[in-house]
Design a protein around this motif. Structure first.
Motif, short mmCIF file in Angstrom:
data_model
loop_
_atom_site.label_atom_id
_atom_site.label_comp_id
_atom_site.label_asym_id
_atom_site.label_seq_id
_atom_site.Cartn_x
_atom_site.Cartn_y
_atom_site.Cartn_z
N ALA A 1 -43.15 19.39 20.26
CA ALA A 1 -44.15 18.85 21.20
C ALA A 1 -45.47 18.56 20.52
CB ALA A 1 -44.37 19.84 22.34
N GLN A 2 -45.73 19.22 19.38
CA GLN A 2 -47.01 19.07 18.67
C GLN A 2 -46.75 18.85 17.17
OE1 GLN A 2 -49.61 22.43 19.52
NE2 GLN A 2 -48.69 22.69 21.55
N PRO A 3 -46.23 17.69 16.79
CA PRO A 3 -45.83 17.47 15.40
C PRO A 3 -46.99 17.38 14.40
CG PRO A 3 -45.61 15.46 16.67
CD PRO A 3 -45.90 16.54 17.66
N THR A 4 -48.21 17.40 14.89
CA THR A 4 -49.36 17.42 13.97
C THR A 4 -49.95 18.83 13.86
OG1 THR A 4 -50.89 16.81 15.76
CG2 THR A 4 -49.94 15.02 14.45
N ASN A 5 -49.32 19.80 14.49
CA ASN A 5 -49.82 21.18 14.45
C ASN A 5 -49.27 21.86 13.20
OD1 ASN A 5 -50.44 23.90 14.83
ND2 ASN A 5 -50.26 23.73 17.06
N LEU A 6 -50.09 21.87 12.14
CA LEU A 6 -49.62 22.40 10.87
C LEU A 6 -49.67 23.92 10.79
CD1 LEU A 6 -51.13 19.73 8.45
CD2 LEU A 6 -48.81 19.90 9.36
N VAL A 7 -50.36 24.54 11.72
CA VAL A 7 -50.28 26.00 11.82
C VAL A 7 -48.86 26.41 12.22
CG1 VAL A 7 -51.11 28.05 13.05
CG2 VAL A 7 -52.73 26.28 12.34
N ILE A 8 -48.31 25.68 13.17
CA ILE A 8 -46.96 25.96 13.64
C ILE A 8 -45.94 25.66 12.54
CG2 ILE A 8 -45.17 25.33 15.31
CD1 ILE A 8 -47.44 26.98 16.47
N SER A 9 -46.08 24.54 11.87
CA SER A 9 -45.12 24.20 10.81
C SER A 9 -45.18 25.21 9.67
CB SER A 9 -45.36 22.78 10.28
OG SER A 9 -46.69 22.63 9.81
N GLY A 10 -46.40 25.72 9.38
CA GLY A 10 -46.51 26.74 8.35
C GLY A 10 -45.79 28.01 8.74
N ALA A 11 -45.86 28.38 10.01
CA ALA A 11 -45.15 29.56 10.48
C ALA A 11 -43.64 29.35 10.43
CB ALA A 11 -45.59 29.89 11.90
N ILE A 12 -43.20 28.12 10.71
CA ILE A 12 -41.77 27.82 10.64
C ILE A 12 -41.27 27.96 9.20
CG2 ILE A 12 -40.07 25.96 10.84
CD1 ILE A 12 -41.63 24.95 13.27
N ILE A 13 -42.05 27.49 8.24
CA ILE A 13 -41.65 27.61 6.83
C ILE A 13 -41.42 29.08 6.48
CG2 ILE A 13 -42.41 27.31 4.44
CD1 ILE A 13 -43.91 24.79 5.42
N ASN A 14 -42.37 29.92 6.84
CA ASN A 14 -42.19 31.35 6.57
C ASN A 14 -40.94 31.89 7.25
OD1 ASN A 14 -44.27 32.14 4.83
ND2 ASN A 14 -45.75 32.29 6.50
N GLY A 15 -40.72 31.48 8.50
CA GLY A 15 -39.56 31.97 9.23
C GLY A 15 -38.25 31.57 8.59
N GLU A 16 -38.17 30.34 8.13
CA GLU A 16 -36.93 29.88 7.49
C GLU A 16 -36.73 30.52 6.12
OE1 GLU A 16 -34.69 28.62 9.01
OE2 GLU A 16 -35.30 27.07 10.42
N LEU A 17 -37.81 30.79 5.40
CA LEU A 17 -37.67 31.50 4.12
C LEU A 17 -37.16 32.92 4.36
CD1 LEU A 17 -40.83 30.30 2.15
CD2 LEU A 17 -38.45 29.61 1.82
N VAL A 18 -37.56 33.53 5.46
CA VAL A 18 -37.02 34.83 5.83
C VAL A 18 -35.52 34.72 6.07
CG1 VAL A 18 -36.95 36.55 7.70
CG2 VAL A 18 -39.15 35.83 6.74
#
Length: 375
Positions: free
Chosen positions: A66-83
């Motif tokens: 819903a917010q594809p320009t929200n880079l705070v969210i994308s950064g959290a997703i990166i961490n989550g997928e690395l986990v």
């Protein structure tokens, strides 16, 4: 064959790239005194933590859609997928990260942060040249220098370049924060440089870090590193001590696939195949091909060729799929398989050469040399 004998040590890129994984230590107070014995702290149940993590990650994806320009969210997703990849052996996370990178750059093409995140993702896949190019673009857009340097140092550590510079960086960061997310990559580098006792001390200090809202991911990660330290890096190794640390990692995080694999290998080496099979079976839900590969070897040792062949075929299928999509990320792991049970020495050599060309470290050179002997 002993894993360290074949690979020349296995601290490897994954631990250095671990510097890209930012497990939150918010609201924590460090314990200043190093102890020889770690304190027993109450952590969230590992299975509950995993379920919470996956639910949170799903919510993050919905928010980002819903917010594809929200880079705070994308950064959290990166961490989550690395986990997911680091702990759960879920390598489909790399597919999702690849798609995320495309979306982040498509919707934020003028953002320096977007290029840093794309660099993190490419680095996790061992695409180091691509990673460096993204960092260069981020610099041109006046990206955050601290964030850029963090990724740069992880790549340098992974490729064994400018190690003195990396050592200074890691030491300064670890001393400044005293948090596990900074001290673990520092200890990993020290271990890679042969400073075993110092690395051990820093890992133990990290394990004693005091958390107000503790997550079991962090102590599980540290216990796994301690298992690697004493089981595969230290000379001579101490398999009993390593096994105890792997067991602790699994107790914190039952779904910790890598810990189960390393524990199983110790059991297999001492002829405890039933224990090895028991420790591996819960990890069959992962997409890590080493699980089915080791189970195949166990059944072969138990003289059960039908089951051995079934799991060997599964391992081949999983390795083929991963190598087709992410050859640089899995080349080193696949070499030992194709030299051994996979029975394809020429493919093993091709992968060892590819790995060495991507990161010409001493370890990669040893891998290439040992593989050549099997041609």
């Amino acid at each position: 064959m002993d894993r360290r004998q074949f690979l020349g040590g296995t601290i490897g890129t994954s631990l250095a790239i671990g510097g890209l994984l930012r497990l939150s230590t918010t609201n924590a107070a460090p314990k200043s005194q190093i102890q020889e014995e770690y304190s027993v702290i109450s952590f969230t149940d590992g299975d509950i933590a995993v379920n919470n993590h996956l639910s949170s990650l799903a919510r993050l994806y919905r928010t980002f859609d819903a917010q594809p320009t929200n880079l705070v969210i994308s950064g959290a997703i990166i961490n989550g997928e690395l986990v997911n990849s680091q702990f759960l052996g879920d390598y489909s996370s790399l597919d999702r990260l690849s798609n995320l990178s495309e979306k982040v750059l498509l919707n934020n093409s003028k953002s320096a942060t977007a290029y840093i995140q794309a660099a993190q993702i490419s680095g996790s896949m061992h695409l180091f040249d691509v990673c460096k190019e993204y960092l260069r673009r981020s610099k041109l857009l006046n990206g955050n220098l601290n964030e850029i340097q963090q990724v740069q140092m992880s790549v340098l550590q992974a490729t064994a370049r400018d190690q003195q510079e990396v050592l200074i960086f890691r030491e300064e960061r670890a001393q400044a924060s005293e948090s596990p997310e900074e001290s673990i990559p520092y200890a990993a580098l020290l271990a890679d440089m042969g400073q075993i006792e110092k690395a051990n001390s820093i890992y133990l200090q990290a394990l004693n870090y005091r958390h107000k809202n503790p997550s079991p991911f962090i102590p599980a990660w540290i216990c796994f590193q301690l298992g690697m330290l004493w089981g595969e890096i230290a000379k001579p190794s101490n398999k009993d001590l390593a096994s105890s640390w792997y067991a602790k990692a699994i107790s914190y995080m039952p779904k910790y696939t890598k810990a189960r694999l390393h524990q199983a290998e110790i059991y297999m080496a001492s002829g405890k195949n039933d224990l090895a099979l028991k420790i591996l079976q819960p990890a069959l839900g992962s997409t890590d091909p080493e699980v089915s590969w080791r189970i195949s070897e166990i059944y072969a040792a138990k003289n059960q060729p039908k089951f051995s062949a079934q799991y060997l075929q599964l391992a081949k299928t999983l390795f083929t799929s991963l190598l087709d999509r992410y050859p640089l990320a899995f080349a080193d792991h696949a070499v030992e398989f194709y030299v051994g049970s996979g029975n394809n020495p020429s493919k093993a050599y091709e992968l060892a050469l590819l790995n060495y060309q991507n990161r010409p470290t001493g370890r990669a050179a040893n891998l290439l040399q040992n593989t050549k002997k099997h041609l």
